[in-house]
Design a protein around this motif. Structure first.
Motif, short mmCIF file in Angstrom:
data_model
loop_
_atom_site.label_atom_id
_atom_site.label_comp_id
_atom_site.label_asym_id
_atom_site.label_seq_id
_atom_site.Cartn_x
_atom_site.Cartn_y
_atom_site.Cartn_z
N ILE A 283 31.91 12.47 11.14
CA ILE A 283 33.32 12.83 11.18
C ILE A 283 33.81 12.91 12.61
O ILE A 283 34.90 12.41 12.95
N ALA A 284 33.03 13.53 13.49
CA ALA A 284 33.40 13.58 14.90
C ALA A 284 33.54 12.18 15.48
O ALA A 284 34.48 11.89 16.24
N ARG A 285 32.62 11.29 15.12
CA ARG A 285 32.68 9.89 15.59
C ARG A 285 33.98 9.23 15.12
O ARG A 285 34.63 8.50 15.87
N ALA A 286 34.38 9.51 13.87
CA ALA A 286 35.60 8.90 13.33
C ALA A 286 36.86 9.40 14.03
O ALA A 286 37.90 8.74 13.99
N LEU A 287 36.76 10.55 14.70
CA LEU A 287 37.93 11.14 15.37
C LEU A 287 38.01 10.80 16.86
O LEU A 287 38.96 11.21 17.52
N ILE A 288 37.04 10.06 17.38
CA ILE A 288 36.94 9.85 18.83
C ILE A 288 38.19 9.19 19.40
O ILE A 288 38.57 9.43 20.53
N ASN A 289 38.88 8.36 18.60
CA ASN A 289 40.09 7.68 19.08
C ASN A 289 41.37 8.39 18.64
O ASN A 289 42.44 7.80 18.71
N ASP A 290 41.25 9.64 18.16
CA ASP A 290 42.40 10.40 17.69
C ASP A 290 43.23 9.56 16.71
O ASP A 290 44.42 9.31 16.92
N PRO A 291 42.62 9.13 15.58
CA PRO A 291 43.28 8.16 14.71
C PRO A 291 44.46 8.75 13.94
O PRO A 291 44.48 9.93 13.61
N ALA A 292 45.43 7.87 13.66
CA ALA A 292 46.54 8.26 12.79
C ALA A 292 46.17 8.09 11.32
O ALA A 292 46.87 8.59 10.44
N LEU A 293 45.07 7.38 11.05
CA LEU A 293 44.59 7.16 9.69
C LEU A 293 43.08 7.37 9.65
O LEU A 293 42.34 6.75 10.43
N LEU A 294 42.63 8.25 8.75
CA LEU A 294 41.21 8.48 8.53
C LEU A 294 40.88 8.08 7.10
O LEU A 294 41.50 8.55 6.16
N LEU A 295 39.88 7.20 6.96
CA LEU A 295 39.41 6.74 5.66
C LEU A 295 38.01 7.30 5.44
O LEU A 295 37.18 7.27 6.34
N ALA A 296 37.75 7.80 4.23
CA ALA A 296 36.43 8.35 3.92
C ALA A 296 35.97 7.80 2.57
O ALA A 296 36.69 7.91 1.57
N ASP A 297 34.78 7.21 2.56
CA ASP A 297 34.24 6.59 1.35
C ASP A 297 33.11 7.46 0.83
O ASP A 297 32.01 7.48 1.38
N GLU A 298 33.38 8.22 -0.23
CA GLU A 298 32.41 9.13 -0.85
C GLU A 298 31.73 10.02 0.21
O GLU A 298 30.50 10.06 0.32
N PRO A 299 32.51 10.77 1.00
CA PRO A 299 31.93 11.53 2.11
C PRO A 299 30.99 12.65 1.69
O PRO A 299 30.21 13.13 2.50
N THR A 300 31.05 13.07 0.41
CA THR A 300 30.16 14.13 -0.06
C THR A 300 29.09 13.60 -1.00
O THR A 300 28.31 14.38 -1.57
N GLY A 301 29.02 12.29 -1.17
CA GLY A 301 28.15 11.70 -2.18
C GLY A 301 26.66 11.94 -1.97
O GLY A 301 25.89 11.97 -2.93
N ASN A 302 26.23 12.10 -0.72
CA ASN A 302 24.82 12.32 -0.42
C ASN A 302 24.51 13.77 -0.08
O ASN A 302 23.45 14.06 0.50
N LEU A 303 25.43 14.68 -0.41
CA LEU A 303 25.27 16.08 -0.03
C LEU A 303 25.18 16.96 -1.27
O LEU A 303 25.74 16.65 -2.31
N ASP A 304 24.47 18.10 -1.13
CA ASP A 304 24.47 19.06 -2.23
C ASP A 304 25.85 19.71 -2.33
O ASP A 304 26.69 19.56 -1.45
N SER A 305 26.10 20.41 -3.43
CA SER A 305 27.45 20.90 -3.71
C SER A 305 27.95 21.87 -2.63
O SER A 305 29.13 21.79 -2.24
#
Length: 231
Positions: free
Chosen positions: A161-183
């Motif tokens: 997530i930090a990597r995705a924010l490095i360019n201060d984006p106006a659009l953030l896309l997330a593909d199943e960001p919790t899919g590999n995590l416990d609840s």
């Protein structure tokens, strides 16, 4: 006009977008079949539906990872479906993308993973200083030197997530960001994503099977068999 979304949040508009994949010599599957959506700047929107519904394909087209067979996609002032390959690369650098499987580089520290997207390009900010700040924001201050193998799944997703924010984006896309995590870890990542969206004003589009995450977004776009479901 710029090919990179600017401002606090980018408007997103897809018009009659279609994408098919070949499944055999004379067969193809319509992954996205005539989808039109409009997302207002600064909104958090979930893409939901069963496996094979087309949500990841639609998300990948918004991120210019996949090119639609037909239709148009506008993000901010840019019609990304009309961009050249070189300008598409610049567009991808200007948005943020978070994947289910993290995609961290195993030989790089957390700090260097955050910096990686902007390493080969000139920026008007200090890359290492911003990466340190972002790791602090996602709760990993003091773990800058840690390799991915020394981090839990939730911590690795926070680095992503930090990597995705490095360019201060106006659009953030997330593909199943919790899919590999416990609840529990997934819930913490959801809270982090939505807090970041509220603080930074960026537009966020999340493909997810997680009903809790979908409900926490401002609105849901529901798909089945590549088409929008009404209501």
């Amino acid at each position: 006009m710029t090919d990179t979304p600017t401002g606090s949040g980018a408007a997103v508009r897809a018009l009659d977008v279609r994408k098919s994949f070949r499944t055999g010599a004379d067969q193809s599957l319509a992954a996205v079949d005539g989808v039109s959506v409009r997302i207002e700047p600064g909104r958090a929107v979930s893409l939901t539906g069963p496996s094979g519904s087309g949500k990841s394909t639609l998300l990948h087209m918004l991120g210019a990872i996949e090119r639609p067979d037909s239709g148009s996609i506008h993000v901010g002032d840019a019609e990304i479906t009309a961009l050249s390959r070189r300008r598409l690369a610049a567009y991808r650098r200007g948005i943020g993308i978070v994947f289910q499987r993290f995609h961290l580089l195993p030989a790089l520290s957390a700090l260097d993973n955050v910096i990686a997207p902007v390493l080969p390009v000139r920026t008007d900010f200090d890359k290492r200083a911003r990466a340190r700040e972002l790791l602090e924001v996602v709760g990993l201050g003091g773990r800058e030197a840690a390799l991915p193998s020394k981090l839990s799944g939730g911590q690795q997703q926070r680095v992503a997530i930090a990597r995705a924010l490095i360019n201060d984006p106006a659009l953030l896309l997330a593909d199943e960001p919790t899919g590999n995590l416990d609840s529990r870890t997934g819930a913490a990542v959801v809270e982090l994503l939505l807090n970041l969206r509220a603080e930074r004003g960026m537009t966020m589009v999340i493909a997810t099977h997680d009903p809790g995450l979908a409900d926490d977004c401002d609105e849901q776009i529901r798909l089945r068999d590549g088409r929008l479901l009404d209501g």
